[in-house]
Design an enzyme around this catalytic site. Structure first.
Site, PDB file in Angstrom:
ATOM      1  N   GLU A 153      24.175  20.002  94.142  1.00  0.00           N
ATOM      2  CA  GLU A 153      24.582  18.739  94.764  1.00  0.00           C
ATOM      3  C   GLU A 153      23.876  17.577  94.071  1.00  0.00           C
ATOM      4  O   GLU A 153      22.637  17.570  93.977  1.00  0.00           O
ATOM      5  CB  GLU A 153      24.216  18.746  96.261  1.00  0.00           C
ATOM      6  CG  GLU A 153      24.608  17.453  96.967  1.00  0.00           C
ATOM      7  CD  GLU A 153      24.289  17.468  98.467  1.00  0.00           C
ATOM      8  OE1 GLU A 153      23.467  18.293  98.902  1.00  0.00           O
ATOM      9  OE2 GLU A 153      24.876  16.642  99.190  1.00  0.00           O
ATOM     10  N   GLU A 247      28.169  15.184 107.033  1.00  0.00           N
ATOM     11  CA  GLU A 247      26.726  15.415 107.153  1.00  0.00           C
ATOM     12  C   GLU A 247      26.018  14.139 107.626  1.00  0.00           C
ATOM     13  O   GLU A 247      25.151  13.613 106.948  1.00  0.00           O
ATOM     14  CB  GLU A 247      26.190  15.858 105.778  1.00  0.00           C
ATOM     15  CG  GLU A 247      24.827  16.452 105.804  1.00  0.00           C
ATOM     16  CD  GLU A 247      24.288  16.685 104.400  1.00  0.00           C
ATOM     17  OE1 GLU A 247      23.447  17.570 104.257  1.00  0.00           O
ATOM     18  OE2 GLU A 247      24.668  15.989 103.442  1.00  0.00           O
TER      19      GLU A 247
END
Ligand code: MN
Length: 295
Positions: A153, A247
């Protein structure tokens, strides 16, 4: 339509959670996926892992697994013993995910989560990068065998000096060179690091394996100032079919509030009922954007 998920620490301020409780909750809210931190799996027996998976299956909920790698297991570290320990640690997580028949392991997997206490120049950064690639190639042997994709990520500069942009994530994945390495982008981080979020998504294109959404201040999508039209147009442009997991972090305090650096409540008086309502709002918002762009 893409499968839609939410990261469990939207509610919980500790990484370890009551899994069946949250599986039931996201099911009731209408989500397809529950994502959580992978490291607590290492403290569970295979039997416990299978029982969580069974509960998820019974509810039609897919589980996905994320990580902010503990610096103790830094696979980019200059000390080989630390790197070896990190490779073993990540490999063990991959094996646990396989026990749960999981397919995706994402997040900051490629180095200890956080930044060194000194300036990292180009040369040191390249050394970190190459050592991490070397470690990740070893993890890939397990990932390939177990059928788990490990994503890197791209995160903002305050969370890692290593992979901040889509271009850096592509270079990393190219160097690891495995069918089981994936690229993972997150709108919150892209907002800080990319010149143009849409272009960053298009640069990764068909290699985008996982996608996190969150506002500029980690509020739920639709509550901040990110340009969601630009983002969903880009997802349409690349024919993105993989998961979209939101998120957001709205609550200060405890383990999660500390690591995410939430120094004030983003949602006033965040009771569970109010958080549930926000989770529903963001799900409806995301579905609305997918419909608008016919994705
Ligand atoms: Mn993320």
């Amino acid at each position: 339509m893409n499968k839609l998920g939410i990261f469990v620490n939207f509610w919980e301020k500790s990484w370890k959670i009551n899994y069946p409780y949250y599986i039931d909750k996201v099911k009731k809210l209408g989500y397809d996926i529950l994502e959580f931190q992978a490291q607590p799996l290492l403290d569970m027996t295979d039997e416990e892992c299978r029982s969580i998976k069974k509960h998820a299956d019974a509810n039609g909920i897919k589980l996905s697994y994320s990580l902010g790698l503990n610096p103790k297991y830094d696979v980019a570290n200059r000390d080989k013993a630390v790197r070896d320990g990190g490779v073993e640690y990540l490999s063990n997580i991959v094996r646990k995910i396989a026990v749960m028949e999981g397919e995706l392991f994402s997040g900051v997997t490629y180095a200890g989560w956080g930044i060194p206490n000194h300036f990292v120049d180009d040369r040191e950064k390249e050394d970190l990068f190459c050592r991490s690639v070397e470690s990740m190639r070893q993890v890939m042997k397990v990932a390939e065998k177990e059928g788990v994709t490990v994503c890197c990520e791209a995160v903002n500069r305050f969370e890692s000096p290593l992979i901040n942009t889509a271009a850096e994530a592509i270079r990393y994945a190219d160097m690891v060179d495995s069918k089981n390495i994936g690229i993972h982008l997150d709108t919150y981080h892209m907002n800080i690091e990319e010149n143009n979020i849409g272009d960053a998504i298009r640069l990764v294109g068909s290699r985008l394996r996982h996608f996190h959404t969150g506002e500029n201040n980690r509020n739920v999508p639709g509550r901040g100032h990110l340009d969601w039209d630009e983002i969903f147009q880009a997802l349409k442009d690349i024919h993105y079919k993989n998961d979209i997991v939101s998120e957001p972090f709205l609550q200060m305090g405890d383990e999660v509030g500390y690591y995410i650096r939430v120094w004030r409540d983003i949602l006033e008086n965040p009771t569970e009922a109010k958080l549930d309502a926000e989770a529903k709002f963001l799900l409806d918002f995301t579905k609305g954007m997918l419909i608008k762009y016919n994705i």
